[in-house]
Design a protein around this motif. Structure first.
Motif, PDB file in Angstrom:
ATOM      1  N   UNK A 124       0.841  -1.178   0.000  1.00  0.00           N
ATOM      2  CA  UNK A 124       0.000   0.000   0.000  1.00  0.00           C
ATOM      3  C   UNK A 124       0.880   1.232   0.000  1.00  0.00           C
ATOM      4  N   UNK A 125       0.513   2.172  -0.803  1.00  0.00           N
ATOM      5  CA  UNK A 125       1.329   3.366  -0.913  1.00  0.00           C
ATOM      6  C   UNK A 125       0.765   4.559  -0.176  1.00  0.00           C
ATOM      7  N   UNK A 126      -0.503   4.496   0.199  1.00  0.00           N
ATOM      8  CA  UNK A 126      -1.085   5.632   0.902  1.00  0.00           C
ATOM      9  C   UNK A 126      -1.697   5.160   2.211  1.00  0.00           C
ATOM     10  N   UNK A 127      -1.778   6.082   3.143  1.00  0.00           N
ATOM     11  CA  UNK A 127      -2.353   5.769   4.444  1.00  0.00           C
ATOM     12  C   UNK A 127      -3.868   5.708   4.318  1.00  0.00           C
ATOM     13  N   UNK A 128      -4.459   4.675   4.874  1.00  0.00           N
ATOM     14  CA  UNK A 128      -5.906   4.513   4.881  1.00  0.00           C
ATOM     15  C   UNK A 128      -6.396   4.569   6.317  1.00  0.00           C
ATOM     16  N   UNK A 129      -7.553   5.164   6.517  1.00  0.00           N
ATOM     17  CA  UNK A 129      -8.183   5.138   7.833  1.00  0.00           C
ATOM     18  C   UNK A 129      -9.370   4.198   7.724  1.00  0.00           C
ATOM     19  N   UNK A 130      -9.352   3.175   8.542  1.00  0.00           N
ATOM     20  CA  UNK A 130     -10.433   2.199   8.547  1.00  0.00           C
ATOM     21  C   UNK A 130     -11.089   2.259   9.916  1.00  0.00           C
ATOM     22  N   UNK A 131     -12.323   2.666   9.951  1.00  0.00           N
ATOM     23  CA  UNK A 131     -13.043   2.753  11.217  1.00  0.00           C
ATOM     24  C   UNK A 131     -13.704   1.416  11.512  1.00  0.00           C
ATOM     25  N   UNK A 132     -13.855   1.153  12.780  1.00  0.00           N
ATOM     26  CA  UNK A 132     -14.486  -0.101  13.173  1.00  0.00           C
ATOM     27  C   UNK A 132     -14.534  -0.217  14.688  1.00  0.00           C
ATOM     28  N   UNK A 133     -14.686  -1.450  15.147  1.00  0.00           N
ATOM     29  CA  UNK A 133     -14.766  -1.724  16.585  1.00  0.00           C
ATOM     30  C   UNK A 133     -13.687  -2.737  16.954  1.00  0.00           C
ATOM     31  N   UNK A 134     -13.226  -2.621  18.166  1.00  0.00           N
ATOM     32  CA  UNK A 134     -12.237  -3.557  18.698  1.00  0.00           C
ATOM     33  C   UNK A 134     -12.941  -4.308  19.819  1.00  0.00           C
ATOM     34  N   UNK A 135     -13.217  -5.591  19.592  1.00  0.00           N
ATOM     35  CA  UNK A 135     -13.989  -6.384  20.547  1.00  0.00           C
ATOM     36  C   UNK A 135     -13.300  -7.730  20.738  1.00  0.00           C
ATOM     37  N   UNK A 136     -13.084  -8.106  21.973  1.00  0.00           N
ATOM     38  CA  UNK A 136     -12.500  -9.418  22.247  1.00  0.00           C
ATOM     39  C   UNK A 136     -11.199  -9.661  21.505  1.00  0.00           C
ATOM     40  N   UNK A 137     -10.339  -8.658  21.481  1.00  0.00           N
ATOM     41  CA  UNK A 137      -9.030  -8.727  20.814  1.00  0.00           C
ATOM     42  C   UNK A 137      -9.145  -8.907  19.303  1.00  0.00           C
ATOM     43  N   UNK A 138     -10.280  -8.504  18.740  1.00  0.00           N
ATOM     44  CA  UNK A 138     -10.512  -8.610  17.303  1.00  0.00           C
ATOM     45  C   UNK A 138     -10.973  -7.261  16.772  1.00  0.00           C
ATOM     46  N   UNK A 139     -10.412  -6.844  15.639  1.00  0.00           N
ATOM     47  CA  UNK A 139     -10.841  -5.604  14.990  1.00  0.00           C
ATOM     48  C   UNK A 139     -11.910  -5.948  13.967  1.00  0.00           C
ATOM     49  N   UNK A 140     -13.061  -5.286  14.063  1.00  0.00           N
ATOM     50  CA  UNK A 140     -14.177  -5.500  13.146  1.00  0.00           C
ATOM     51  C   UNK A 140     -14.384  -4.202  12.371  1.00  0.00           C
TER      52      UNK A 140
END
Length: 74
Positions: A1-17
Motif C-alpha cells: 500500500x502506498x497511501x495511508x488509509x483510515x479504517x473505522x471499526x470496533x475492537x472487541x474481544x481482541x478482534x478488529x471488526x
C-alpha cells in the motif's frame, strides 16, 4: 500500500471488526487504536411516522404500479 488509509471499526474481544470493506491490497500494515466516542446510529424504525404526509398502503401500491407501468416492467 502506498497511501495511508483510515479504517473505522470496533475492537472487541481482541478482534478488529471494520465498519466497511477492507482494501484488496495486501502488505504490511500497522493497527493504531484510537478511542472514539460512539456515534449515534439511527434505525430505519426512527423514520416511521415522520413523513410530512403519511400515505396508506393502497396509495403506495398504486404509486409502485404506476412506476412499473412507466418502466414497462409488466
Amino acid at each position: 500500500m502506498e497511501q495511508t488509509l483510515t479504517v473505522r471499526g470496533r475492537y472487541v474481544g481482541r478482534t478488529f471488526i471494520p465498519d466497511d470493506p477492507l482494501p484488496d491490497e495486501e502488505g504490511m500494515a500497522e493497527l493504531v487504536i484510537t478511542p472514539t466516542r460512539p456515534q449515534a446510529r439511527g434505525s430505519v424504525a426512527d423514520a416511521f411516522g415522520s413523513a410530512a404526509v403519511l400515505r396508506s398502503g393502497d396509495d403506495i401500491l398504486a404509486r409502485v404500479r404506476a412506476d412499473r407501468d412507466e418502466w414497462g416492467d409488466r
